[in-house]
Design a protein around this motif. Structure first.
Motif, PDB file in Angstrom:
ATOM      1  N   PHE A   1       8.525 -37.995   1.104  1.00 16.68           N
ATOM      2  CA  PHE A   1       8.141 -39.407   1.159  1.00 16.68           C
ATOM      3  C   PHE A   1       6.704 -39.523   1.656  1.00 16.68           C
ATOM      4  N   GLN A   2       5.976 -40.503   1.146  1.00 17.05           N
ATOM      5  CA  GLN A   2       4.586 -40.706   1.578  1.00 17.05           C
ATOM      6  C   GLN A   2       4.555 -41.429   2.923  1.00 17.05           C
ATOM      7  N   GLU A   3       3.915 -40.773   3.912  1.00 14.85           N
ATOM      8  CA  GLU A   3       3.751 -41.406   5.227  1.00 14.85           C
ATOM      9  C   GLU A   3       3.034 -42.740   5.051  1.00 14.85           C
ATOM     10  N   GLY A   4       3.491 -43.763   5.742  1.00 15.48           N
ATOM     11  CA  GLY A   4       2.859 -45.078   5.664  1.00 15.48           C
ATOM     12  C   GLY A   4       3.256 -45.858   4.420  1.00 15.48           C
ATOM     13  N   GLY A   5       4.099 -45.257   3.550  1.00 12.26           N
ATOM     14  CA  GLY A   5       4.511 -45.937   2.310  1.00 12.26           C
ATOM     15  C   GLY A   5       5.390 -47.152   2.618  1.00 12.26           C
TER      16      GLY A   5
ATOM     17  N   PHE B   1      -0.203 -38.100   2.947  1.00 11.71           N
ATOM     18  CA  PHE B   1      -0.904 -37.895   1.679  1.00 11.71           C
ATOM     19  C   PHE B   1      -2.381 -38.109   2.024  1.00 11.71           C
ATOM     20  N   ASP B   2      -3.131 -37.030   2.248  1.00 10.24           N
ATOM     21  CA  ASP B   2      -4.530 -37.159   2.660  1.00 10.24           C
ATOM     22  C   ASP B   2      -5.402 -37.592   1.489  1.00 10.24           C
ATOM     23  N   ALA B   3      -6.291 -38.556   1.751  1.00  2.54           N
ATOM     24  CA  ALA B   3      -7.246 -38.997   0.721  1.00  2.54           C
ATOM     25  C   ALA B   3      -8.413 -38.003   0.700  1.00  2.54           C
ATOM     26  N   CYS B   4      -8.720 -37.447  -0.465  1.00  5.77           N
ATOM     27  CA  CYS B   4      -9.785 -36.443  -0.594  1.00  5.77           C
ATOM     28  C   CYS B   4     -10.824 -36.947  -1.599  1.00  5.77           C
TER      29      CYS B   4
ATOM     30  N   GLU C   1      14.526 -39.236   5.843  1.00  4.50           N
ATOM     31  CA  GLU C   1      14.660 -38.425   7.063  1.00  4.50           C
ATOM     32  C   GLU C   1      13.244 -38.237   7.574  1.00  4.50           C
ATOM     33  N   ASP C   2      13.046 -38.313   8.892  1.00  3.08           N
ATOM     34  CA  ASP C   2      11.686 -38.196   9.448  1.00  3.08           C
ATOM     35  C   ASP C   2      10.996 -36.920   8.977  1.00  3.08           C
ATOM     36  N   ALA C   3      11.767 -35.813   8.912  1.00  5.30           N
ATOM     37  CA  ALA C   3      11.170 -34.513   8.565  1.00  5.30           C
ATOM     38  C   ALA C   3      10.670 -34.470   7.118  1.00  5.30           C
ATOM     39  N   LEU C   4      10.984 -35.488   6.342  1.00  9.10           N
ATOM     40  CA  LEU C   4      10.588 -35.491   4.923  1.00  9.10           C
ATOM     41  C   LEU C   4       9.421 -36.442   4.665  1.00  9.10           C
ATOM     42  N   VAL C   5       8.903 -37.048   5.715  1.00  9.02           N
ATOM     43  CA  VAL C   5       7.790 -37.996   5.561  1.00  9.02           C
ATOM     44  C   VAL C   5       6.489 -37.216   5.785  1.00  9.02           C
ATOM     45  N   VAL C   6       5.619 -37.253   4.780  1.00  6.07           N
ATOM     46  CA  VAL C   6       4.455 -36.368   4.753  1.00  6.07           C
ATOM     47  C   VAL C   6       3.178 -37.181   4.564  1.00  6.07           C
TER      48      VAL C   6
ATOM     49  N   PRO D   1       7.965 -44.795  -1.660  1.00  5.17           N
ATOM     50  CA  PRO D   1       7.368 -43.813  -2.581  1.00  5.17           C
ATOM     51  C   PRO D   1       7.809 -42.392  -2.240  1.00  5.17           C
ATOM     52  N   HIS D   2       8.246 -41.650  -3.263  1.00  4.93           N
ATOM     53  CA  HIS D   2       8.736 -40.283  -3.022  1.00  4.93           C
ATOM     54  C   HIS D   2       8.677 -39.449  -4.294  1.00  4.93           C
ATOM     55  N   VAL D   3       8.683 -38.142  -4.088  1.00  6.68           N
ATOM     56  CA  VAL D   3       8.832 -37.171  -5.179  1.00  6.68           C
ATOM     57  C   VAL D   3      10.114 -36.390  -4.890  1.00  6.68           C
ATOM     58  N   HIS D   4      10.912 -36.176  -5.934  1.00  4.31           N
ATOM     59  CA  HIS D   4      12.191 -35.444  -5.771  1.00  4.31           C
ATOM     60  C   HIS D   4      12.002 -33.943  -5.981  1.00  4.31           C
ATOM     61  N   PHE D   5      12.821 -33.162  -5.268  1.00  7.81           N
ATOM     62  CA  PHE D   5      12.825 -31.697  -5.434  1.00  7.81           C
ATOM     63  C   PHE D   5      14.247 -31.169  -5.435  1.00  7.81           C
TER      64      PHE D   5
END
Ligand code: BEZ
Ligand code: FE
Length: 285
Positions: free
Chosen positions: A232-236, A255-258, A248-253, A213-217
């Motif tokens: 990229f969604q961490e844990g995806g 996504f906090d559940a709120c 790339e590791d630096a692009l894995v973020v 899972p990812h969003v492009h920029f």
């Protein structure tokens, strides 16, 4: 003069070295050397060579302005990502680049801070917020963040028939302090197009044909290198097996559940949502 198999490579290299542009000469002579070495290494048979020609022909025939089977073949071979890495050697503080992919559409609408680019398409609401800065941490104001993604079924706008409004794509701009806020829906992992020659080849292997899972920029601002990347969604799913080698590791973020309630754009949401915080760092030119 007869050309035996020991002389043919040198002869072909000499011919292609006559290219009028030195760069074309460099590219073509290296290509000839590597192609000949490949054929020698695997002892390429005539049937295999013809199968490869037929495969390339089918890939070309399938390609048009919406479908690009040859780029897809470069993607799954890892060549696209290698070319990205060779050409975007940013400093370690800068956000790394990754593949553009075949689904970017030029001319997305310019939208305001916090605009919902999912516009009612079903999915879990996702906010992506943060700053765009330079490599010293100074905010970059008015940078354009062109964002695009697939829907929860893994479909991009260009894969769907009869869409006449921008779908899951928009151009945001950073504010004076470099901040941005995107509202969308959570992306899902999806399969690359498998109904063509690339799919046939991939199915003949154990290769996973999914992307995580990812969003492009695509981020642009005068004075900085253009940044083509994803978050990229961490844990995806499929992060460790991305079929196009784009992670790339630096692009894995994260996504906090709120919970439902106050959202990052200042609105109040009646349903739970996800929030990803990410600061993009641009490489000065
Ligand atoms: C994409 O992320 O959109 C993509 C990239 C390479 C191949 C297929 C899809
Ligand atoms: Fe994608």
């Amino acid at each position: 003069m007869s050309v035996d198999k020991d002389k043919i490579t040198d002869l072909a290299v000499q011919r292609w070295a006559t290219a009028h542009s030195p760069r074309v000469a460099e590219l073509m002579t290296a290509l000839v050397r590597h192609l000949h070495a490949f054929a020698r290494e695997v002892e390429l048979t005539e049937d295999e060579w013809m199968a490869a020609i037929e495969w390339l022909t089918a890939a070309g025939r399938m390609s048009d302005d919406k479908r690009q089977e040859l780029i897809l073949s470069s993607d799954v071979l890892g060549l696209s990502m290698l070319v990205v890495q060779l050409n975007n050697r940013f400093s370690p503080q800068a956000t790394p680049a990754t593949v553009l992919g075949p689904f970017h559409i030029d001319g997305s609408p310019a939208v305001a801070y916090g605009f919902d680019m999912s516009d009612g398409i079903p999915g879990t609401p996702l906010f992506i917020t943060g700053k765009v800065t330079d490599t010293h941490g100074s905010p970059v104001a008015h940078a354009v963040l062109d964002a695009w993604q697939a829907d929860a079924d893994g479909a991009y706008e260009s894969q769907l028939p009869d869409i006449d409004e921008a779908r899951l794509r928009a151009k945001y701009r950073t504010r004076e302090d470099g901040t941005y806020c995107i509202r969308t829906i959570a992306p899902r992992g999806y399969a690359i197009p498998m109904d063509g020659p690339v799919g046939r080849l991939v199915r003949a292997t154990d290769i996973s044909h999914f992307r995580p899972p990812h969003v492009h920029f695509l981020i642009e601002e005068p004075g900085y290198e253009r940044l083509i990347t994803h978050l990229f969604q961490e844990g995806g799913e499929y992060l460790d097996s991305d079929v196009v080698f784009g992670v790339e590791d630096a692009l894995v973020v994260r996504f906090d559940a709120c919970p439902a309630g106050a959202a990052p754009d200042g609105s109040v949401l009646a349903e739970p949502y996800l929030h990803a915080a990410y600061d993009f760092v641009l490489q000065p030119r």
